[in-house]
Design an enzyme around this catalytic site. Structure first.
Site, PDB file in Angstrom:
ATOM      1  CG  LEU A 139      -1.805   1.211   1.431  1.00  0.00           C
ATOM      2  CD1 LEU A 139      -2.678   1.510   0.224  1.00  0.00           C
ATOM      3  CD2 LEU A 139      -2.691   1.023   2.667  1.00  0.00           C
ATOM      4  CB  SER A 149      -0.603  -4.039   1.546  1.00  0.00           C
ATOM      5  OG  SER A 149       0.491  -3.289   1.969  1.00  0.00           O
ATOM      6  CD  GLN A 173      -7.308 -12.379   7.813  1.00  0.00           C
ATOM      7  OE1 GLN A 173      -7.807 -12.426   8.930  1.00  0.00           O
ATOM      8  NE2 GLN A 173      -6.961 -13.469   7.161  1.00  0.00           N
ATOM      9  N   GLY A 174      -7.545  -7.090   9.114  1.00  0.00           N
ATOM     10  CA  GLY A 174      -8.217  -6.157  10.034  1.00  0.00           C
ATOM     11  C   GLY A 174      -8.660  -4.843   9.435  1.00  0.00           C
ATOM     12  N   GLY A 175      -7.744  -3.923   9.171  1.00  0.00           N
ATOM     13  CA  GLY A 175      -8.184  -2.670   8.595  1.00  0.00           C
ATOM     14  C   GLY A 175      -7.229  -1.516   8.760  1.00  0.00           C
ATOM     15  CD  GLU A 228      -7.396  -4.936  14.161  1.00  0.00           C
ATOM     16  OE1 GLU A 228      -6.783  -5.926  13.758  1.00  0.00           O
ATOM     17  OE2 GLU A 228      -7.270  -3.806  13.641  1.00  0.00           O
ATOM     18  CG  HIS A 259      -1.584 -11.596  14.409  1.00  0.00           C
ATOM     19  ND1 HIS A 259      -2.587 -12.385  14.934  1.00  0.00           N
ATOM     20  CD2 HIS A 259      -2.191 -10.480  13.929  1.00  0.00           C
ATOM     21  CE1 HIS A 259      -3.747 -11.769  14.750  1.00  0.00           C
ATOM     22  NE2 HIS A 259      -3.531 -10.611  14.151  1.00  0.00           N
ATOM     23  NE  ARG A 290      -2.067  -7.445  16.262  1.00  0.00           N
ATOM     24  CZ  ARG A 290      -2.116  -6.925  15.089  1.00  0.00           C
ATOM     25  NH1 ARG A 290      -1.007  -6.646  14.453  1.00  0.00           N
ATOM     26  NH2 ARG A 290      -3.264  -6.694  14.514  1.00  0.00           N
ATOM     27  CG  HIS A 296       1.347  -9.819  12.037  1.00  0.00           C
ATOM     28  ND1 HIS A 296       0.644 -10.386  10.985  1.00  0.00           N
ATOM     29  CD2 HIS A 296       0.712  -8.649  12.312  1.00  0.00           C
ATOM     30  CE1 HIS A 296      -0.368  -9.598  10.648  1.00  0.00           C
ATOM     31  NE2 HIS A 296      -0.335  -8.531  11.430  1.00  0.00           N
ATOM     32  NE  ARG A 339       1.862  -3.343  12.622  1.00  0.00           N
ATOM     33  CZ  ARG A 339       0.687  -3.888  12.343  1.00  0.00           C
ATOM     34  NH1 ARG A 339      -0.407  -3.141  12.276  1.00  0.00           N
ATOM     35  NH2 ARG A 339       0.587  -5.188  12.125  1.00  0.00           N
TER      36      ARG A 339
HETATM   37  C1  SIN Z   1      -5.378  -8.458  11.900  1.00  0.00           C
HETATM   38  O1  SIN Z   1      -6.330  -8.407  11.132  1.00  0.00           O
HETATM   39  O2  SIN Z   1      -5.447  -9.043  12.985  1.00  0.00           O
HETATM   40  C2  SIN Z   1      -4.089  -7.811  11.495  1.00  0.00           C
HETATM   41  C3  SIN Z   1      -4.215  -6.359  11.421  1.00  0.00           C
HETATM   42  C4  SIN Z   1      -2.875  -5.716  11.615  1.00  0.00           C
HETATM   43  O3  SIN Z   1      -1.855  -6.384  11.628  1.00  0.00           O
HETATM   44  O4  SIN Z   1      -2.834  -4.483  11.816  1.00  0.00           O
END
Ligand code: SIN
Length: 410
Positions: free
Chosen positions: A2, A30, A34-36, A102, A228, A274, A335, A370
């Site tokens: 991205l 990228s 999944q998350g956003g 999250e 992760h 995390r 991750h 992060r």
């Molecule tokens: C996730 O969808 O758990 C990962 C999102 C991320 O790494 O920021």
């Protein structure tokens, strides 16, 4: 990924852009996100709160000025992506963005496209890139070394050690071509593929960071690799992430006997940051001699799971796991690379003419760890800032650069 695509699209109306991609252009971390994208979008939330969460999760090593700069550009980043027609999920009744949560976030602030946000963003941007008349795309080409004044111009005294482009290997022909460029942007991703278990694609091998280091750039915080907590554990599934948004919407971590354990580690339970959740899982696995723990989302119901997590539902189903009836076996996995090539907020590295953006960099945002979904945000914010800086401060034309020296190939 991205960050590189953002810079390319921001530059392309003003400059000729060449994108070099190690494999297919969509082959990046990228694309797999999944998350956003974390952004302050609701009235209950605030930039201060986003910054505080970022600093807290970064274990005190986040630079507050950087966190504040990136967080305050969140809404603008979402607006740009929305204007490009990225299909973010919306609330059925209000039609506002559906904000999910999250680990480590004190508010719902993750803008997402179901459970495949990266794919939705990347396919939208790549379509634009492929049709832009000023952008040339070289897929299946890998940058093998940066061309710098010091290394390539045999002059006595080098004032600046400017970057002059890169040598690029055509993966199909085995030939190295010489790409001379007025400015170069390194957007080569992280290093997590050096670990046995990772949520990253095969391309995350850190060659961008290594190239910048060899060229004379500072590299920082490479010891901070984010694990992760929930990567699918399955002999046939390679590197499949079970997004944190599953826990954000109520998924629970359990031992094989069905008991929960996260409350013993942190009052935020499954939504602790995390590092805490990954360490807790690792500790429980070692304590009980387990290969994995369970992520139980069965209580959320089939309809909810299919609606919110269609990608995860389908992938697990294909592997014989019905997540509406069975818990998902999960393990922590490498991750995200929190460190990287040192840059400022405009993507400047230590070499004139060389910018760096995205996971390959260390901007100071991520500290030791992060905050979830801050990475896609950083990609857009710094990717844009780098392009704007380049347009505002164009460098002089470059001298002729020497062609690749075949004797370097052994
Ligand atoms: C996730 O969808 O758990 C990962 C999102 C991320 O790494 O920021």
């Amino acid at each position: 990924g991205l960050a590189g695509l953002t810079s390319a699209l921001k530059l392309a109306n003003h400059k000729k852009v060449l994108i070099v991609s190690k494999r297919e252009i969509l082959d990046s971390s990228s694309q797999w996100a999944q998350g956003g994208v974390a952004a302050v979008m609701s009235y209950e939330d605030s930039i201060e709160s986003h910054v505080k969460d970022t600093e807290f999760v970064g274990s005190g090593l986040t630079d507050p000025k950087v966190a504040s700069f990136v967080a305050s550009h969140g809404k603008e980043a979402i607006q740009w992506l929305t204007d490009l027609n990225v299909p973010f999920s919306r609330d059925d009744t209000t039609h506002e963005f559906h904000l999910t949560k999250e680990g480590g976030h004190s508010h719902r602030r993750v803008v997402h496209a179901k459970d495949a946000t990266g794919k939705a963003i990347q396919t939208t941007l790549v379509e634009r890139v492929k049709t832009h008349p000023n952008i040339t795309l070289l897929e299946n080409h890998i940058a093998v070394d940066l061309i710098t004044e010091k290394k390539s111009l045999k002059v006595e005294k080098i004032k600046s050690n400017r970057c002059l482009g890169a040598y690029v290997l055509n993966n199909k022909t085995g030939k190295v071509i010489t790409v001379a460029s007025q400015e170069t942007i390194l957007a080569a991703g992280g290093v997590s593929k050096v670990y046995l278990y990772t949520t990253n694609p095969d391309v995350s091998t850190g060659d961008g960071v290594a190239m910048a280091w060899r060229a004379g750039c500072r590299v920082a915080n490479m010891e901070f690799i984010q694990f992760h907590p929930t990567c699918l554990y399955h002999p046939k599934a390679k590197s499949f992430l079970i997004s944190e948004i599953v826990r954000g919407e109520g998924g629970l971590l359990k031992l094989p006997d069905g008991s929960r354990f996260m409350d013993a580690y942190d009052e935020r339970g499954e939504l602790a940051s995390r590092d805490i959740v990954a360490r807790a899982i690792d500790f429980e696995m070692k304590k009980h001699g387990l290969d994995y723990v369970h992520l139980d989302a069965t209580h959320l119901g089939k309809e909810f799971l299919q609606e919110h997590f269609p990608t995860i539902y389908a992938r697990c189903s294909a592997l014989g796991i019905d997540i509406s009836k069975q818990p998902i076996p999960v393990v922590p996995a490498a991750h995200y690379t929190c460190g990287g090539v040192v840059t400022d907020l405009k993507g400047h590295t230590d070499l004139p003419g060389l910018y760096a953006v995205g996971e390959a960099t260390y901007t100071g945002l991520h500290g030791a760890n992060r905050l979830a979904s801050n990475s896609l945000l950083e990609c857009v914010v710094i990717g844009k800032a780098a392009a704007q800086d380049m347009l505002k401060h164009p460098l002089a034309s470059i001298p002729e650069v020497p062609a690749w020296d075949e004797s370097r190939v052994e």
